[in-house]
Scaffold this active site. Structure first.
Site, short mmCIF file in Angstrom:
data_model
loop_
_atom_site.label_atom_id
_atom_site.label_comp_id
_atom_site.label_asym_id
_atom_site.label_seq_id
_atom_site.Cartn_x
_atom_site.Cartn_y
_atom_site.Cartn_z
N PRO A 89 -5.65 -6.54 5.25
CA PRO A 89 -4.78 -5.58 5.95
C PRO A 89 -3.56 -6.23 6.61
O PRO A 89 -2.58 -5.54 6.89
CB PRO A 89 -5.70 -4.96 7.00
CG PRO A 89 -7.08 -5.12 6.44
CD PRO A 89 -7.04 -6.43 5.69
N GLU A 116 -16.72 -9.98 7.92
CA GLU A 116 -15.64 -9.67 8.87
C GLU A 116 -14.33 -10.30 8.45
O GLU A 116 -13.27 -9.98 9.00
CB GLU A 116 -16.01 -10.14 10.28
CG GLU A 116 -17.18 -9.40 10.91
CD GLU A 116 -17.00 -7.89 10.88
OE1 GLU A 116 -16.01 -7.40 11.43
OE2 GLU A 116 -17.87 -7.21 10.28
N ARG A 154 -0.33 -2.38 -16.24
CA ARG A 154 0.45 -1.31 -16.88
C ARG A 154 1.89 -1.71 -17.15
O ARG A 154 2.57 -1.09 -17.97
CB ARG A 154 0.46 -0.06 -16.00
CG ARG A 154 -0.90 0.54 -15.73
CD ARG A 154 -0.81 1.62 -14.68
NE ARG A 154 0.11 2.68 -15.08
CZ ARG A 154 -0.18 3.62 -15.98
NH1 ARG A 154 -1.37 3.65 -16.53
NH2 ARG A 154 0.71 4.53 -16.29
N ASP A 169 7.41 5.82 -16.28
CA ASP A 169 8.78 6.08 -15.86
C ASP A 169 8.83 6.77 -14.51
O ASP A 169 9.69 6.51 -13.70
CB ASP A 169 9.52 6.96 -16.88
CG ASP A 169 9.79 6.20 -18.16
OD1 ASP A 169 10.13 6.85 -19.15
OD2 ASP A 169 9.65 4.98 -18.15
#
Ligand code: 4GY
Length: 250
Positions: A89, A116, A154, A169
């Site tokens: 994070p 943790e 991708r 696109d």
């Protein structure tokens, strides 16, 4: 492109290489996906990979030695010039621009933590950067790693067939995708927008662009703030906003 993932749950991460677009690309040899389990590098009889946090408190911390050995072993198998990215994070926010940046690397080593967190010194010693997939707390970095692999894969040339490539696109142009419809024409009284049945390709292109602009303006205005609009786009968005004000558009 070569993806490596350091994870205590290799079987979970490997699923991303077994299905759909990514699975097909792995089969065709366009992508390689390897996992390295820190537990395989633990040296004690219990194969310990975690330890109690200095300073006390709940939860456990990933030990330095097995994690670092796993990262270094994984890196050996990746091409020179690969990047090592920790999912956490506190990282840089992952988006389509970061995906495009990673696509240009020969390899990507993703390090997924559990418990943790990891001993901060492993990050200091081994990471090129930390990356977050969003502001929520997960139980581990595996799902973020799989998400990054999917989005980057991708963009690798050849991974998407011609049938799929139009799909990408939509976000690559910085807009949300327009709505899609397939048969039947009416379902529970809900009509497919008539222009999509008209066969007028230019009108369809403009409708789709307008719908994409309108949707983006409605739900994610910040995406438009980051992007220049062409004259046509500005005109279509103004139309959308005017029709919306008079209750005209969908
Ligand atoms: N959000 N974006 C995220 C996360 C949890 C390391 C175990 C996130 O990337 N990672 O929530 N990760 C992990 C972090 C220790 C829990």
């Amino acid at each position: 492109m070569h993806f490596g993932v350091v994870t205590l749950f290799p079987e979970l991460v490997e699923q991303i290489g077994r299905f759909g677009v990514v699975g097909r690309a792995v089969e065709r040899g366009l992508l390689r996906l390897d996992t390295t389990d820190p537990r395989a590098f633990a040296t004690d009889v219990h194969r310990t990979v975690d330890d109690r946090p200095y300073g006390g408190g709940p939860g456990m911390v990933m030990k330095v030695a097995p994690l670092r050995s796993a990262i270094r072993a994984a890196r050996e198998t990746l091409p020179a010039g690969s990047r090592t990215v920790f999912l956490s994070p506190h990282g840089r926010v992952f988006d389509q621009a970061v995906a495009a940046e990673y696509r240009d690397l020969p390899g990507l080593l993703l390090v997924a933590g559990r418990y943790e967190g990891m001993d901060e010194r492993v990050f200091r010693m081994e990471a090129d950067e930390a990356l977050t997939v969003g502001d929520y707390v997960l139980s581990g970095g595996e799902l973020p790693a799989m998400l990054v692999i999917d989005a980057v894969a991708r963009l690798v040339p050849g991974v998407l067939g011609d049938a799929d490539s139009a799909v990408q696109d939509s976000f690559s142009n910085g807009l949300l995708d327009c709505p899609h419809y397939t048969r039947p024409e009416v379902i529970d009284g809900l009509q497919v927008p008539p222009v999509l049945l008209s066969g007028d390709h230019e009108a369809i292109r403009r409708w789709r662009l307008k719908a994409a602009l309108g949707r983006t303006w409605t739900v994610r205005p910040g995406l438009l703030a980051d992007r220049e609009l062409s004259a046509e786009e500005r005109e279509l968005l103004e139309e959308y906003i005017a029709e919306r004000a008079t209750g005209g558009a969908d």
